[in-house]
Scaffold this active site. Structure first.
Site, PDB file in Angstrom:
ATOM      1  N   ARG A  12       0.853  -1.174   0.000  1.00  7.80           N
ATOM      2  CA  ARG A  12       0.000   0.000   0.000  1.00  7.80           C
ATOM      3  C   ARG A  12       0.897   1.234   0.000  1.00  7.80           C
ATOM      4  O   ARG A  12       2.089   1.156   0.294  1.00  7.80           O
ATOM      5  CB  ARG A  12      -0.903   0.006   1.236  1.00  7.80           C
ATOM      6  CG  ARG A  12      -1.948  -1.093   1.230  1.00  7.80           C
ATOM      7  CD  ARG A  12      -2.562  -1.273   2.613  1.00  7.80           C
ATOM      8  NE  ARG A  12      -3.111  -0.015   3.114  1.00  7.80           N
ATOM      9  CZ  ARG A  12      -3.380   0.209   4.401  1.00  7.80           C
ATOM     10  NH1 ARG A  12      -3.095  -0.706   5.316  1.00  7.80           N
ATOM     11  NH2 ARG A  12      -3.913   1.360   4.788  1.00  7.80           N
ATOM     12  N   SER A  14       0.611   3.952   1.943  1.00  6.01           N
ATOM     13  CA  SER A  14       0.701   4.694   3.195  1.00  6.01           C
ATOM     14  C   SER A  14       2.121   4.656   3.749  1.00  6.01           C
ATOM     15  O   SER A  14       2.898   3.726   3.475  1.00  6.01           O
ATOM     16  CB  SER A  14      -0.272   4.122   4.234  1.00  6.01           C
ATOM     17  OG  SER A  14       0.204   2.893   4.744  1.00  6.01           O
ATOM     18  N   LYS A  84      -3.261  -8.095  11.267  1.00  4.58           N
ATOM     19  CA  LYS A  84      -4.654  -7.902  11.677  1.00  4.58           C
ATOM     20  C   LYS A  84      -5.535  -7.468  10.506  1.00  4.58           C
ATOM     21  O   LYS A  84      -6.759  -7.509  10.614  1.00  4.58           O
ATOM     22  CB  LYS A  84      -4.761  -6.912  12.825  1.00  4.58           C
ATOM     23  CG  LYS A  84      -4.432  -5.465  12.518  1.00  4.58           C
ATOM     24  CD  LYS A  84      -4.480  -4.623  13.791  1.00  4.58           C
ATOM     25  CE  LYS A  84      -4.190  -3.158  13.519  1.00  4.58           C
ATOM     26  NZ  LYS A  84      -5.274  -2.484  12.805  1.00  4.58           N
ATOM     27  N   ASP A  85      -4.933  -7.057   9.382  1.00  2.54           N
ATOM     28  CA  ASP A  85      -5.715  -6.694   8.196  1.00  2.54           C
ATOM     29  C   ASP A  85      -6.095  -7.911   7.353  1.00  2.54           C
ATOM     30  O   ASP A  85      -6.925  -7.799   6.455  1.00  2.54           O
ATOM     31  CB  ASP A  85      -4.930  -5.717   7.310  1.00  2.54           C
ATOM     32  CG  ASP A  85      -4.803  -4.335   7.934  1.00  2.54           C
ATOM     33  OD1 ASP A  85      -5.627  -4.004   8.801  1.00  2.54           O
ATOM     34  OD2 ASP A  85      -3.877  -3.602   7.557  1.00  2.54           O
ATOM     35  N   THR A 131     -11.756   6.576  19.633  1.00  2.00           N
ATOM     36  CA  THR A 131     -11.315   5.297  19.096  1.00  2.00           C
ATOM     37  C   THR A 131     -12.250   4.901  17.968  1.00  2.00           C
ATOM     38  O   THR A 131     -13.415   5.298  17.949  1.00  2.00           O
ATOM     39  CB  THR A 131     -11.293   4.185  20.156  1.00  2.00           C
ATOM     40  OG1 THR A 131     -10.943   2.940  19.535  1.00  2.00           O
ATOM     41  CG2 THR A 131     -12.643   4.027  20.830  1.00  2.00           C
ATOM     42  N   SER A 133     -12.607   1.605  17.185  1.00  2.00           N
ATOM     43  CA  SER A 133     -12.640   0.155  17.348  1.00  2.00           C
ATOM     44  C   SER A 133     -13.789  -0.276  18.252  1.00  2.00           C
ATOM     45  O   SER A 133     -13.949   0.240  19.358  1.00  2.00           O
ATOM     46  CB  SER A 133     -11.308  -0.322  17.941  1.00  2.00           C
ATOM     47  OG  SER A 133     -11.413  -1.642  18.426  1.00  2.00           O
ATOM     48  N   LEU A 134     -14.565  -1.242  17.794  1.00  2.02           N
ATOM     49  CA  LEU A 134     -15.632  -1.809  18.613  1.00  2.02           C
ATOM     50  C   LEU A 134     -15.100  -2.414  19.900  1.00  2.02           C
ATOM     51  O   LEU A 134     -15.652  -2.205  20.975  1.00  2.02           O
ATOM     52  CB  LEU A 134     -16.373  -2.899  17.834  1.00  2.02           C
ATOM     53  CG  LEU A 134     -17.375  -2.477  16.766  1.00  2.02           C
ATOM     54  CD1 LEU A 134     -17.845  -3.701  16.006  1.00  2.02           C
ATOM     55  CD2 LEU A 134     -18.549  -1.758  17.387  1.00  2.02           C
ATOM     56  N   ARG A 135     -14.021  -3.186  19.792  1.00  5.17           N
ATOM     57  CA  ARG A 135     -13.511  -3.883  20.976  1.00  5.17           C
ATOM     58  C   ARG A 135     -12.999  -2.899  22.008  1.00  5.17           C
ATOM     59  O   ARG A 135     -13.175  -3.101  23.218  1.00  5.17           O
ATOM     60  CB  ARG A 135     -12.417  -4.886  20.593  1.00  5.17           C
ATOM     61  CG  ARG A 135     -11.204  -4.245  19.988  1.00  5.17           C
ATOM     62  CD  ARG A 135     -10.047  -5.192  19.720  1.00  5.17           C
ATOM     63  NE  ARG A 135      -8.947  -4.415  19.175  1.00  5.17           N
ATOM     64  CZ  ARG A 135      -8.085  -3.737  19.913  1.00  5.17           C
ATOM     65  NH1 ARG A 135      -8.175  -3.755  21.224  1.00  5.17           N
ATOM     66  NH2 ARG A 135      -7.138  -3.024  19.344  1.00  5.17           N
ATOM     67  N   ARG A 136     -12.334  -1.822  21.557  1.00  4.54           N
ATOM     68  CA  ARG A 136     -11.860  -0.813  22.509  1.00  4.54           C
ATOM     69  C   ARG A 136     -13.037  -0.091  23.156  1.00  4.54           C
ATOM     70  O   ARG A 136     -13.054   0.124  24.373  1.00  4.54           O
ATOM     71  CB  ARG A 136     -10.950   0.191  21.805  1.00  4.54           C
ATOM     72  CG  ARG A 136      -9.611  -0.382  21.364  1.00  4.54           C
ATOM     73  CD  ARG A 136      -8.860   0.607  20.493  1.00  4.54           C
ATOM     74  NE  ARG A 136      -7.607   0.063  19.987  1.00  4.54           N
ATOM     75  CZ  ARG A 136      -7.053   0.397  18.827  1.00  4.54           C
ATOM     76  NH1 ARG A 136      -7.650   1.285  18.039  1.00  4.54           N
ATOM     77  NH2 ARG A 136      -5.907  -0.135  18.446  1.00  4.54           N
ATOM     78  N   ARG A 153     -11.924   9.516  13.308  1.00  2.00           N
ATOM     79  CA  ARG A 153     -11.668   8.954  11.986  1.00  2.00           C
ATOM     80  C   ARG A 153     -10.387   9.501  11.399  1.00  2.00           C
ATOM     81  O   ARG A 153      -9.953  10.595  11.735  1.00  2.00           O
ATOM     82  CB  ARG A 153     -12.852   9.264  11.061  1.00  2.00           C
ATOM     83  CG  ARG A 153     -14.169   8.794  11.654  1.00  2.00           C
ATOM     84  CD  ARG A 153     -15.337   9.191  10.797  1.00  2.00           C
ATOM     85  NE  ARG A 153     -16.598   8.824  11.437  1.00  2.00           N
ATOM     86  CZ  ARG A 153     -17.792   8.973  10.891  1.00  2.00           C
ATOM     87  NH1 ARG A 153     -17.897   9.474   9.672  1.00  2.00           N
ATOM     88  NH2 ARG A 153     -18.879   8.618  11.527  1.00  2.00           N
ATOM     89  N   ASN A 155      -6.329   8.407   9.393  1.00  2.00           N
ATOM     90  CA  ASN A 155      -5.148   7.584   9.637  1.00  2.00           C
ATOM     91  C   ASN A 155      -4.434   8.047  10.909  1.00  2.00           C
ATOM     92  O   ASN A 155      -4.911   8.946  11.610  1.00  2.00           O
ATOM     93  CB  ASN A 155      -4.216   7.609   8.425  1.00  2.00           C
ATOM     94  CG  ASN A 155      -3.836   9.027   8.031  1.00  2.00           C
ATOM     95  OD1 ASN A 155      -3.793   9.929   8.861  1.00  2.00           O
ATOM     96  ND2 ASN A 155      -3.567   9.227   6.752  1.00  2.00           N
ATOM     97  N   THR A 158      -3.766  11.827  10.989  1.00  2.00           N
ATOM     98  CA  THR A 158      -4.960  12.647  11.162  1.00  2.00           C
ATOM     99  C   THR A 158      -5.509  12.541  12.578  1.00  2.00           C
ATOM    100  O   THR A 158      -5.941  13.532  13.173  1.00  2.00           O
ATOM    101  CB  THR A 158      -6.040  12.228  10.146  1.00  2.00           C
ATOM    102  OG1 THR A 158      -5.515  12.375   8.828  1.00  2.00           O
ATOM    103  CG2 THR A 158      -7.285  13.077  10.284  1.00  2.00           C
ATOM    104  N   ARG A 159      -5.502  11.349  13.143  1.00  2.00           N
ATOM    105  CA  ARG A 159      -6.036  11.180  14.499  1.00  2.00           C
ATOM    106  C   ARG A 159      -5.204  11.953  15.521  1.00  2.00           C
ATOM    107  O   ARG A 159      -5.746  12.584  16.435  1.00  2.00           O
ATOM    108  CB  ARG A 159      -6.085   9.696  14.854  1.00  2.00           C
ATOM    109  CG  ARG A 159      -7.065   8.908  14.012  1.00  2.00           C
ATOM    110  CD  ARG A 159      -7.190   7.483  14.504  1.00  2.00           C
ATOM    111  NE  ARG A 159      -7.873   6.662  13.518  1.00  2.00           N
ATOM    112  CZ  ARG A 159      -8.367   5.455  13.765  1.00  2.00           C
ATOM    113  NH1 ARG A 159      -8.266   4.941  14.958  1.00  2.00           N
ATOM    114  NH2 ARG A 159      -8.969   4.768  12.827  1.00  2.00           N
ATOM    115  N   CYS A 247     -17.025 -10.686  11.980  1.00  2.00           N
ATOM    116  CA  CYS A 247     -18.336 -10.211  12.404  1.00  2.00           C
ATOM    117  C   CYS A 247     -18.235  -8.852  13.088  1.00  2.00           C
ATOM    118  O   CYS A 247     -17.211  -8.494  13.636  1.00  2.00           O
ATOM    119  CB  CYS A 247     -18.977 -11.213  13.352  1.00  2.00           C
ATOM    120  SG  CYS A 247     -18.052 -11.469  14.876  1.00  2.00           S
TER     121      CYS A 247
END
Length: 464
Positions: A12, A14, A84-85, A131, A133-136, A153, A155, A158-159, A247
């Protein structure tokens, strides 16, 4: 493959992706100085869809699809990914040829400068933590209910700029591995131990994907293959795959591999599933004994590059370094890009009409929203927003049913996509894989499937 033949490496565009790709090439050049490597960069859909979260429903391939197409057609010989991707089920004829020694898999807390003396538990009531992330988000809601969790939101660059410039967030949580590889360790306020936050499956590990039957490339990658990392991530990936990998639900893990005597090791895996609000938690631990040769590990340290003075930071929090690497600091530090505050404040992607909760470790410009930007007004209103609710990049599923990754059947001679290594008995790899399966089955028997289905139904309801 002849010694003079050029080896094409997909990446990629980035900054972080290129750092990781150059790192892998530098390691291979040390072993094979006669070989010629060429980086072939391309933009994935995940790079084009920046600054708008999509539900994590089999969408991992957004960062990999174009790269894997280049592999299939022979345009490139291998691709470097953040593990993780990668989906737990790879496309047919694809395999992970090696995983490198894992960087710290834990999350990092990054605080505003005027809050840098705080911890998560001591931050003032109502402090906003950003964040994507759902898990966080679920873990924060459960353990630190005095905090407010909001989506952030963009990269890494930006965050961090939004944290520094907007005054909206008192802190953000990011993967420590990305900050370390970018040379931004000074921004880390605290590494969050797995007792505080469990981490994402495969987080912190680099994977090299290649064609499953390309024996020459697999042999080329063999010196980079870290067996201890492989055993840990195989257990994690089989855990996620058994639950229904991809999921839209908060799922997280932690693993540990420790030597007990001679060639005997204990592999421990902790896995958990939460409801979106963190109120429901199903968590389980398991372990198994594994036979493993004592193999050297430092060859793939993320800072052990062609620079002989590079550092090998193994524990940022305690400033410990690898015993066999030079005790120096990283020579290169990536600077944050200059982003005007007005751009940060008026990011049009913040106004996407598809209302989704905190969702995906995934950033980019949405091509669907971009195509309609002519109808976006300065006050943040998007005309004909109802049409945009049918976003083609959000997959539809039946309400209440889990969506499984359908990237294709797993190769029979790989372990969640990872090829075996000659220094490790196949039985050891199988034991690691079986550990993840057993742990996931235990969670499912305690109602994890229902918790995940409820989370996915909530997301679908919010997005429709």
């Amino acid at each position: 493959m002849s010694e003079t033949e050029k080896i094409r490496v997909g990446s990629r565009k980035s900054e972080l992706a290129l750092i990781q790709t150059r790192h892998v090439i530098s390691l291979l050049k040390k072993i094979h100085p006669e070989k010629d490597f060429e980086i072939v960069t391309m933009s994935t859909l995940g790079d084009k869809v920046l600054d708008i979260p999509l539900p994590k429903i089999g969408e991992k391939s957004l960062f990999t699809k174009e790269l894997e197409s280049a592999l299939t057609t022979g345009c490139v010989d291998f691709v470097v990914h953040s593990l993780k991707d990668l989906p737990t089920a790879l496309p047919p004829e694809m395999a992970i040829g090696a995983v490198l020694t894992r960087e710290d898999p834990r999350d990092a807390l990054v605080l505003q400068k005027d809050h840098d003396k705080y911890l998560l538990e001591t931050l003032p009531e109502g402090s906003v933590i950003g964040t994507s992330s759902l898990r966080r988000g679920a873990q924060l809601a459960r353990k630190y209910p005095h905090l407010k969790v909001e989506s952030i939101r963009g990269n890494l660059n930006t965050r961090l700029k939004k944290l520094d410039e907007l005054g909206k967030y008192q802190g953000i949580i990011l993967a420590s591995a990305g900050l370390i590889r970018m040379g931004w360790t000074s921004r880390i306020s605290k590494i969050l131990d797995s007792e505080e936050l469990l981490y994402a499956v495969g987080q912190g590990a680099l994977a090299v994907e290649c064609r499953e039957l390309d024996e020459k490339i697999i042999e080329l990658l063999k010196p980079l293959y870290d067996v201890q990392t492989a055993l840990r991530v195989i257990s994690e990936r089989s855990f996620l795959k058994t639950l229904g990998g991809g999921c839209s639900a908060p799922v997280a893990v932690s693993t540990d591999l420790s030597r007990v005597k001679d060639n005997k090791y204990i592999l421990k895996l902790k896995g958990a599933v939460w409801s979106l609000d963190g109120k429901d938690e199903i968590i389980e631990t398991g372990d198994c004994e594994i036979d493993l040769k004592n193999t050297p590990r430092c060859a793939a340290c993320p800072f052990n590059t062609s620079n002989e003075n590079a550092s090998c930071v193994r524990d940022i929090e305690n400033l410990k370094r690898c015993d066999t690497c030079p005790n120096q600091v990283p020579s290169k530090k990536i600077k944050l890009d200059e982003i005007p505050v007005e751009v940060l404040k008026n990011d049009p992607h913040e106004h996407c009409p598809v209302a989704l909760p905190i969702g995906v470790d995934f950033m980019g410009k949405c091509p669907y929203l971009e195509a309609n930007m002519g109808k976006y007004s300065a006050n943040g209103v998007i005309e004909e927003a109802e049409l945009l609710k049918q976003c083609p990049f959000r997959k539809e599923t039946k309400k209440g049913n889990l969506t499984e990754v359908t990237a294709g059947p797993s190769a029979s001679n790989t372990f969640c996509g990872l090829v075996p290594h000659s220094d490790t008995p196949l039985e050891s790899l199988k034991q690691a894989q079986d550990l993840g399966v057993r742990l996931a089955q235990s969670l499912l028997s305690k109602g994890a499937g229902e918790v995940m289905a409820k989370a996915q139904a909530t997301i679908h309801g919010a997005a429709s």
